[in-house]
Design a protein around this motif. Sequence first.
Motif, PDB file in Angstrom:
ATOM      1  N   ARG A 179     -37.531 -36.934  80.734  1.00  0.00           N
ATOM      2  CA  ARG A 179     -37.510 -37.976  79.427  1.00  0.00           C
ATOM      3  C   ARG A 179     -37.307 -37.253  78.314  1.00  0.00           C
ATOM      4  O   ARG A 179     -36.519 -37.650  77.421  1.00  0.00           O
ATOM      5  CB  ARG A 179     -38.868 -38.768  79.562  1.00  0.00           C
ATOM      6  N   GLY A 229     -33.689 -37.019  77.479  1.00  0.00           N
ATOM      7  CA  GLY A 229     -33.206 -38.444  77.299  1.00  0.00           C
ATOM      8  C   GLY A 229     -32.588 -38.853  78.497  1.00  0.00           C
ATOM      9  O   GLY A 229     -31.552 -39.838  78.575  1.00  0.00           O
ATOM     10  N   VAL A 230     -33.324 -38.625  79.669  1.00  0.00           N
ATOM     11  CA  VAL A 230     -33.055 -39.332  80.851  1.00  0.00           C
ATOM     12  C   VAL A 230     -33.846 -40.471  81.314  1.00  0.00           C
ATOM     13  O   VAL A 230     -35.007 -40.222  81.034  1.00  0.00           O
ATOM     14  CB  VAL A 230     -32.997 -38.134  82.056  1.00  0.00           C
ATOM     15  N   SER A 231     -33.357 -41.743  81.844  1.00  0.00           N
ATOM     16  CA  SER A 231     -34.315 -42.618  82.055  1.00  0.00           C
ATOM     17  C   SER A 231     -34.695 -42.473  83.551  1.00  0.00           C
ATOM     18  O   SER A 231     -34.038 -41.891  84.389  1.00  0.00           O
ATOM     19  CB  SER A 231     -33.542 -44.060  81.901  1.00  0.00           C
TER      20      SER A 231
END
Lengths: 245, 475
Positions: free
Chosen positions: A29, A32-34
């Motif tokens: 996260r 910036g990874v979902s």
Amino acid sequence: MSRIVSVFVPCLMDAPHPETARSVVTVLRRIGVSVNIPKEQSCCGQPAYNNGYRREAARVARRFLKTFASARAIVCPSGSCVHMIRHEYPVLFANDAQWLRLAEEIGKRTFELTEFLVDVLQVTDVGACYPAKATYHDSCHLARGLGIRSQPRELLSNVRGLQWVEMKDSDRCCGFGGAFSIKYPEISTALCDDKIENIRNTGADTVIGCDMGCLMHIAARLATTGSPIHVRHIADILAHTGNAP
Amino acid sequence: MTTPSPEHYPQQAKQALSDPILKKALKGLQDRLGSGALAAYRNLPEGEGLRHLAHEIRKAHVRNIDVLLATLGRNIRSHGGNVFFARDAAAATDYVLNLARERGVRGVVKGKSMTSEEIGINAALEKDGISVTETDLGEFIIQLAGEHPSHIIAPAIHKTREDIGRLFEKTIGIPYTDDPPALTLAARKYLRTRFLEADMGITGCNLACAQTGQIALVSNEGNIRLSTTLPRIHVAIMGMERICATLDEQLLLLRLLCRGASAQKMGGYVSFIAGPRKDGFRDGPEEFHLIVLDNDRSRILADPVFREVLCCIRCGGCLNVCPVYARIGGHTYGYAYSGPIGAVITPLLTGIERSKHLYCGETLCGACKDICPVGIDLPRMLLALRNIHAEGSRRWNIRPNHLLESLAYGIWAQLMTRPKLYNAAIRLGHELSPLIQRLHLPGWTPQRAIPSLAKRRFTQSPMSQTSTGENRHGS
Ligand code: SF4
């Protein structure tokens, strides 16, 4: 590559070390990874497979494949599970064309954590800070099975405060080997002692690895000898941003 | 080796684990040869990729084994040699025994050969009153001690120089010394006489070549050259898979063999032998016999899963990196072949059930596959053997008979496919954790502490689900 990933938490992490699983999510996260964590997941089937029980392994593997069938990318913080999915599923489903196809597709979309960060996302600095003197253990399936050796090292070299020292024979087996460790405890611990000797000789206070199995084994052996050396999964190092661990 | 004893693996292993001398010797060997071999591959002029080529070449040899062996036989006969295809160990030893009787052989000198160990030729000849002398220094030591080799290329690795000094004092009657050059000289002097007296030399064969009809033998001591040239009869014994198609392929594989075995570009002595002494030549034996041994290799050949193991060129490289071998030594495996290669072929040659500890007692770390000069996937075969052990096999005539274990994996599979049940089991495990940690769990403790379980799996916690929800819209 997709910025939405499904995380597969290895069974050896899910219940014994939920905090490490949380670290995996934290790291992903932060860059910036979902993250999506399918609740229906359990295990890749490796314990049965490694002991020859392929029928049972296939049952569990099919469940894994169903659970992750629609995932665009699967990230797993374990070299041995990824090795199982990528390289052993094709053997397991060799005579089952339908499952074989799905297994091969999913195998291509499944990545080990450090591999995903470095090779797929090209991220080598996740903004971590972890003051310690550490050494790194190359787990067998990760290093030899998947050829992942430089990725964790690159990530660790960018962790602030982390002092780095290589151990001798870092890719030598720690003697865990799943059921092997229970069936042949004397041989297993002898191998672990060789590993621990190499760890000790570095003077490191922390040993880091990418596979929970090895780490649990090393930690369990260290605990009986009353050693102060910490054993940490790489996700816990990468998730850390504060000062003292 | 007369009686295989792979069933004694656990006891033998325990004994070996408590032997500090063995540990030190094997560590030294692995430190030298294991990493040395990997470096030697990297230094190949053609690059490491040569091993992939070697893998393909060996697979083709195994695929065409019938044609290649027939060609080899024809070519060796055309050079005046004899070829005998032995179905099993008994046929091979009978052939040698009959030959020895017919020719009035009294003394035999031997070059190191694991295949001869496999068929137990020494014991058979000695029973007939024929003296047999191993001429490889390591094998000579082992023979004097009345033991079996514990490494494919370093048979006496488990012995210290003090052991050898005492042994020589007792057996060949020299004053005690533990000085390696002095010991080597004493052995050399003793062996020289045996070489000159011998009527027959018996050797193995590293690799044969069908195209040219010759066998190649590698050594570092020169003893094999003497064994094959001084006595009037030379008998070579080869496993039927040790065959190459062409001279080029044979040379390429010999280069890889020496790198894998001892990190050498080439052994000190390489002999190519195509038959007996030719008219007008001064050296070489009057008779040359090649025994091509099957001994259940055809059975392996017929199995698509295990066929690949016949690609093995017996360099012993996998012994030099295996962490398990390093601690339990060669004798634990209970047969001529030890280490990872032994863990695969001993079960196939002597019985899958009785050898179960060999393939279960390995960690699947993959170091053996990594070092193999011909890229054999030994871990995959260990897994396949475990599968036969667990689920049976009609081809190998094995019935599944591990009720408890299969029941356990059945229950495990139930848990892993039923989340509610799995979650309940974790909760129970969590509650019982403090109790379990105080228990003595056979197999895990007392060597290791027992890890505890959280109350809930991470994947079932609200936290894991929140992170999903937040992020789905987050980035
Ligand atoms: S399996 Fe490979 S490494 Fe082991 S002895 Fe055979 S050729 Fe050498």
